[in-house]
Design a protein around this motif. Sequence first.
Motif, PDB file in Angstrom:
ATOM      1  N   ARG A 174       0.810  -1.215   0.000  1.00  0.00           N
ATOM      2  CA  ARG A 174       0.000   0.000   0.000  1.00  0.00           C
ATOM      3  C   ARG A 174       0.846   1.268   0.000  1.00  0.00           C
ATOM      4  NH1 ARG A 174      -2.618  -0.074   4.973  1.00  0.00           N
ATOM      5  NH2 ARG A 174      -1.657  -2.038   5.607  1.00  0.00           N
ATOM      6  N   ALA A 175       1.997   1.229   0.687  1.00  0.00           N
ATOM      7  CA  ALA A 175       2.802   2.435   0.851  1.00  0.00           C
ATOM      8  C   ALA A 175       3.765   2.670  -0.308  1.00  0.00           C
ATOM      9  CB  ALA A 175       3.603   2.353   2.161  1.00  0.00           C
ATOM     10  N   VAL A 176       4.210   1.589  -0.978  1.00  0.00           N
ATOM     11  CA  VAL A 176       5.264   1.728  -1.997  1.00  0.00           C
ATOM     12  C   VAL A 176       4.861   1.126  -3.334  1.00  0.00           C
ATOM     13  CG1 VAL A 176       7.650   1.145  -2.590  1.00  0.00           C
ATOM     14  CG2 VAL A 176       7.062   1.745  -0.230  1.00  0.00           C
ATOM     15  N   ASP A 177       4.468  -0.142  -3.326  1.00  0.00           N
ATOM     16  CA  ASP A 177       4.270  -0.867  -4.584  1.00  0.00           C
ATOM     17  C   ASP A 177       3.209  -0.211  -5.459  1.00  0.00           C
ATOM     18  OD1 ASP A 177       4.558  -2.799  -6.522  1.00  0.00           O
ATOM     19  OD2 ASP A 177       3.236  -4.233  -5.536  1.00  0.00           O
ATOM     20  N   ALA A 178       1.992  -0.100  -4.946  1.00  0.00           N
ATOM     21  CA  ALA A 178       0.915   0.506  -5.742  1.00  0.00           C
ATOM     22  C   ALA A 178       1.187   1.975  -6.085  1.00  0.00           C
ATOM     23  CB  ALA A 178      -0.420   0.362  -5.012  1.00  0.00           C
ATOM     24  N   PRO A 179       1.691   2.798  -5.158  1.00  0.00           N
ATOM     25  CA  PRO A 179       2.000   4.184  -5.535  1.00  0.00           C
ATOM     26  C   PRO A 179       3.051   4.305  -6.631  1.00  0.00           C
ATOM     27  CG  PRO A 179       1.817   4.028  -3.164  1.00  0.00           C
ATOM     28  CD  PRO A 179       1.763   2.615  -3.690  1.00  0.00           C
ATOM     29  N   THR A 180       4.046   3.396  -6.672  1.00  0.00           N
ATOM     30  CA  THR A 180       5.040   3.493  -7.742  1.00  0.00           C
ATOM     31  C   THR A 180       4.428   3.177  -9.102  1.00  0.00           C
ATOM     32  OG1 THR A 180       5.729   1.201  -7.321  1.00  0.00           O
ATOM     33  CG2 THR A 180       7.000   2.946  -6.258  1.00  0.00           C
ATOM     34  N   VAL A 181       3.440   2.285  -9.125  1.00  0.00           N
ATOM     35  CA  VAL A 181       2.732   2.004 -10.378  1.00  0.00           C
ATOM     36  C   VAL A 181       1.985   3.251 -10.842  1.00  0.00           C
ATOM     37  CG1 VAL A 181       0.923   0.619 -11.462  1.00  0.00           C
ATOM     38  CG2 VAL A 181       2.521  -0.447  -9.865  1.00  0.00           C
ATOM     39  N   ARG A 182       1.304   3.901  -9.908  1.00  0.00           N
ATOM     40  CA  ARG A 182       0.576   5.128 -10.265  1.00  0.00           C
ATOM     41  C   ARG A 182       1.550   6.221 -10.693  1.00  0.00           C
ATOM     42  NH1 ARG A 182      -2.356   3.743  -5.560  1.00  0.00           N
ATOM     43  NH2 ARG A 182      -1.347   5.390  -4.349  1.00  0.00           N
ATOM     44  N   PHE A 183       2.716   6.277 -10.040  1.00  0.00           N
ATOM     45  CA  PHE A 183       3.702   7.288 -10.408  1.00  0.00           C
ATOM     46  C   PHE A 183       4.190   7.075 -11.835  1.00  0.00           C
ATOM     47  CE2 PHE A 183       8.264   8.141 -10.908  1.00  0.00           C
ATOM     48  CZ  PHE A 183       8.265   9.516 -10.785  1.00  0.00           C
ATOM     49  N   ALA A 184       4.450   5.821 -12.204  1.00  0.00           N
ATOM     50  CA  ALA A 184       4.923   5.541 -13.559  1.00  0.00           C
ATOM     51  C   ALA A 184       3.891   5.955 -14.594  1.00  0.00           C
ATOM     52  CB  ALA A 184       5.261   4.063 -13.697  1.00  0.00           C
ATOM     53  N   LYS A 185       2.630   5.676 -14.321  1.00  0.00           N
ATOM     54  CA  LYS A 185       1.570   6.072 -15.248  1.00  0.00           C
ATOM     55  C   LYS A 185       1.448   7.590 -15.312  1.00  0.00           C
ATOM     56  CE  LYS A 185      -1.294   1.924 -15.071  1.00  0.00           C
ATOM     57  NZ  LYS A 185      -2.652   1.377 -14.818  1.00  0.00           N
ATOM     58  N   TRP A 186       1.561   8.239 -14.157  1.00  0.00           N
ATOM     59  CA  TRP A 186       1.484   9.701 -14.132  1.00  0.00           C
ATOM     60  C   TRP A 186       2.646  10.315 -14.907  1.00  0.00           C
ATOM     61  CZ3 TRP A 186       5.189  12.984 -12.050  1.00  0.00           C
ATOM     62  CH2 TRP A 186       4.839  14.327 -11.985  1.00  0.00           C
ATOM     63  N   LEU A 187       3.846   9.793 -14.681  1.00  0.00           N
ATOM     64  CA  LEU A 187       5.027  10.324 -15.365  1.00  0.00           C
ATOM     65  C   LEU A 187       4.906  10.135 -16.868  1.00  0.00           C
ATOM     66  CD1 LEU A 187       7.845  11.586 -15.041  1.00  0.00           C
ATOM     67  CD2 LEU A 187       8.768   9.248 -14.904  1.00  0.00           C
ATOM     68  N   GLU A 188       4.426   8.975 -17.269  1.00  0.00           N
ATOM     69  CA  GLU A 188       4.244   8.731 -18.695  1.00  0.00           C
ATOM     70  C   GLU A 188       3.262   9.726 -19.298  1.00  0.00           C
ATOM     71  OE1 GLU A 188       2.868   5.115 -21.705  1.00  0.00           O
ATOM     72  OE2 GLU A 188       2.241   5.116 -19.601  1.00  0.00           O
ATOM     73  N   GLY A 189       2.169   9.991 -18.566  1.00  0.00           N
ATOM     74  CA  GLY A 189       1.191  10.950 -19.062  1.00  0.00           C
ATOM     75  C   GLY A 189       1.753  12.355 -19.171  1.00  0.00           C
ATOM     76  N   LYS A 190       2.606  12.735 -18.219  1.00  0.00           N
ATOM     77  CA  LYS A 190       3.192  14.074 -18.241  1.00  0.00           C
ATOM     78  C   LYS A 190       4.211  14.242 -19.373  1.00  0.00           C
ATOM     79  CE  LYS A 190       1.192  16.118 -14.746  1.00  0.00           C
ATOM     80  NZ  LYS A 190       0.375  17.344 -14.947  1.00  0.00           N
ATOM     81  N   LEU A 191       4.940  13.181 -19.685  1.00  0.00           N
ATOM     82  CA  LEU A 191       6.015  13.276 -20.668  1.00  0.00           C
ATOM     83  C   LEU A 191       5.584  12.933 -22.091  1.00  0.00           C
ATOM     84  CD1 LEU A 191       8.938  11.619 -18.646  1.00  0.00           C
ATOM     85  CD2 LEU A 191       8.360  14.054 -18.824  1.00  0.00           C
ATOM     86  N   SER A 192       4.415  12.316 -22.227  1.00  0.00           N
ATOM     87  CA  SER A 192       3.981  11.864 -23.548  1.00  0.00           C
ATOM     88  C   SER A 192       3.459  13.015 -24.396  1.00  0.00           C
ATOM     89  CB  SER A 192       2.889  10.795 -23.411  1.00  0.00           C
ATOM     90  OG  SER A 192       3.381   9.660 -22.746  1.00  0.00           O
ATOM     91  N   ILE A 193       3.577  12.848 -25.696  1.00  0.00           N
ATOM     92  CA  ILE A 193       3.037  13.821 -26.642  1.00  0.00           C
ATOM     93  C   ILE A 193       1.523  13.710 -26.658  1.00  0.00           C
ATOM     94  CG2 ILE A 193       2.975  14.514 -29.072  1.00  0.00           C
ATOM     95  CD1 ILE A 193       5.773  13.321 -29.359  1.00  0.00           C
ATOM     96  N   LYS A 194       0.862  14.844 -26.513  1.00  0.00           N
ATOM     97  CA  LYS A 194      -0.597  14.858 -26.515  1.00  0.00           C
ATOM     98  C   LYS A 194      -1.111  14.894 -27.946  1.00  0.00           C
ATOM     99  CE  LYS A 194      -0.426  15.146 -22.039  1.00  0.00           C
ATOM    100  NZ  LYS A 194      -0.740  13.982 -21.202  1.00  0.00           N
ATOM    101  N   GLU A 195      -2.053  14.011 -28.235  1.00  0.00           N
ATOM    102  CA  GLU A 195      -2.610  13.970 -29.591  1.00  0.00           C
ATOM    103  C   GLU A 195      -3.717  15.003 -29.744  1.00  0.00           C
ATOM    104  OE1 GLU A 195      -3.859  10.042 -30.437  1.00  0.00           O
ATOM    105  OE2 GLU A 195      -1.832   9.204 -30.332  1.00  0.00           O
TER     106      GLU A 195
END
Length: 527
Positions: free
Chosen positions: A506-527
């Motif tokens: 709860r404290a690390v594993d799941a938040p790191t998954v959400r962080f990776a998705k968030w980072l990808e969304g921030k860095l990706s080119i918006k269509e």
Amino acid sequence: MNGYAVSGASLSHEEKMSLIDDKSLSDVESEGARTDFEGRFSTMQWTGSVKTYFGGLRLSSWASTALRMVMFLLPSFVHHRCARERFRSERLSPTAYLDGMRGLAALFVFFCHFFYTAFKIAEGWGHNNANYEIWRLPFVRLLYSGPSMVCIFFVISGYALSLKPLKQLRSRSFDGFSQTMTSFIFRRYFRLYLPPLISTFAVMVLLRLGVYEMTRTFSGDRKYVHNVIEHHPVLEETAEKQLKHWVREMYNFVHIWGWEKFGGATGYDVHLWTIPVEFRCSMMLFLVILGTARLRTSARFVCLGLLMWFVLRSDRWEMVLFLWGMAIAELDLIRDAHEPNISQPPTAPLALLPLEKTEGAPEKRRCANGLLWTLASIPSLYLMSEPDAGPDGVPGWKYLGTLIPEWFSDRYRYYQMIGSVVFVFCVARSPSWQRVFNSPPVQYFGRISYALYLMHGPVLHTVGYMVERWAWSLTGTEGSAYNWGFVLASIFNIPLVIWASDIFWRAVDAPTVRFAKWLEGKLSIKE
């Protein structure tokens, strides 16, 4: 739009299928399903749980903070009543059984590393006319056979990473395939490496605080450790040297330029050698998927078969397992194993299991098919029971050992590798096995599986060794007293590891998954 926020009654058949698929294991080892489940916890656990248990109480800010901390430290299955009931009321994804399988595999790996410090568990039953204990028998030994469970990990990983891209390829959704592959490749590093970076950093902190020094003598004392002496993390002279040492270890941990055994393994947790292997094999698997994306199905299977032969002949058993996971995933797609019956109510998740496509067939025929695959899985379990010390001198394995090719270096993994592939293949067609892996307790271990893999080593080397020393101080270490002391320690250590894994999830594993998705969304080119 978040699929869980939409009323199912207002959706078309295609939309419902899309939402169910979004929760499937194919989203990089069930990240989507587990992240969304954890996301519901994050919004409900403090408000819903606290209100449920302490409704009507007026608390000061410090008391409220302390209460939240206490609630957080409780296992998730104790205080997340609202979220748990909502989870139970929803349909299990058609591939949820693989989550459960991975969860039990992680639990049995923990048992392996827990038991092998005290007992010689690598030798098979009757090895050299000795060691006739019942727990060495085939099938029974799977409860603590770590190497066999690692094989299961790799087959499931190959399956999970291949399923969604293969489904898009077969539907000619090449734009979606491109987005999926770039997302998987980008997020794979964060998914695999962020949690271990955090767990090993915590080990370094505990080292500097002297926690590991409290058990250093015990960790190598033959009075207590009768079998494997695991590497105990090294305490450097200064905090600066310790930090630099940890940085070097983590730099080497990202081990993609070599394929030697245990490459990238870190002294801060020796059990994590499989993480660099997972990363290397994942990248190779993505390359295979991309390289065969435009091929016809038959041509792709031919290429896959040739690659399997090549990597097997090259003594790369781990890559063979990943490729077999890809093959099983496409075979399941061909037989429409992941098309659930959405007409079933959400309270009947077991009706959504991947079955053989027998539309219009009598119920007896479906039951007979399921029973056939359940029976076919029994020989695979025997093969997975190959002793870790090798087949030589073991009744039932002497002849099989002569069939292992000379060029296959890790002889004990040969039949474990074959058995794990056959087992996953059979379970995909066996409703009985899927009911076992879809049961709530097993699904729980599926959710915390990665955290359990990361936490069992640090917990055992610190609190675990303290508990064992205390237990043997009560029972003694001579004769059967040693066994009873280990049993007493197990009563405390097994729940402790599960509890720590629950918190880390709860404290690390799941938040790191959400962080990776968030980072990808921030860095990706918006269509």
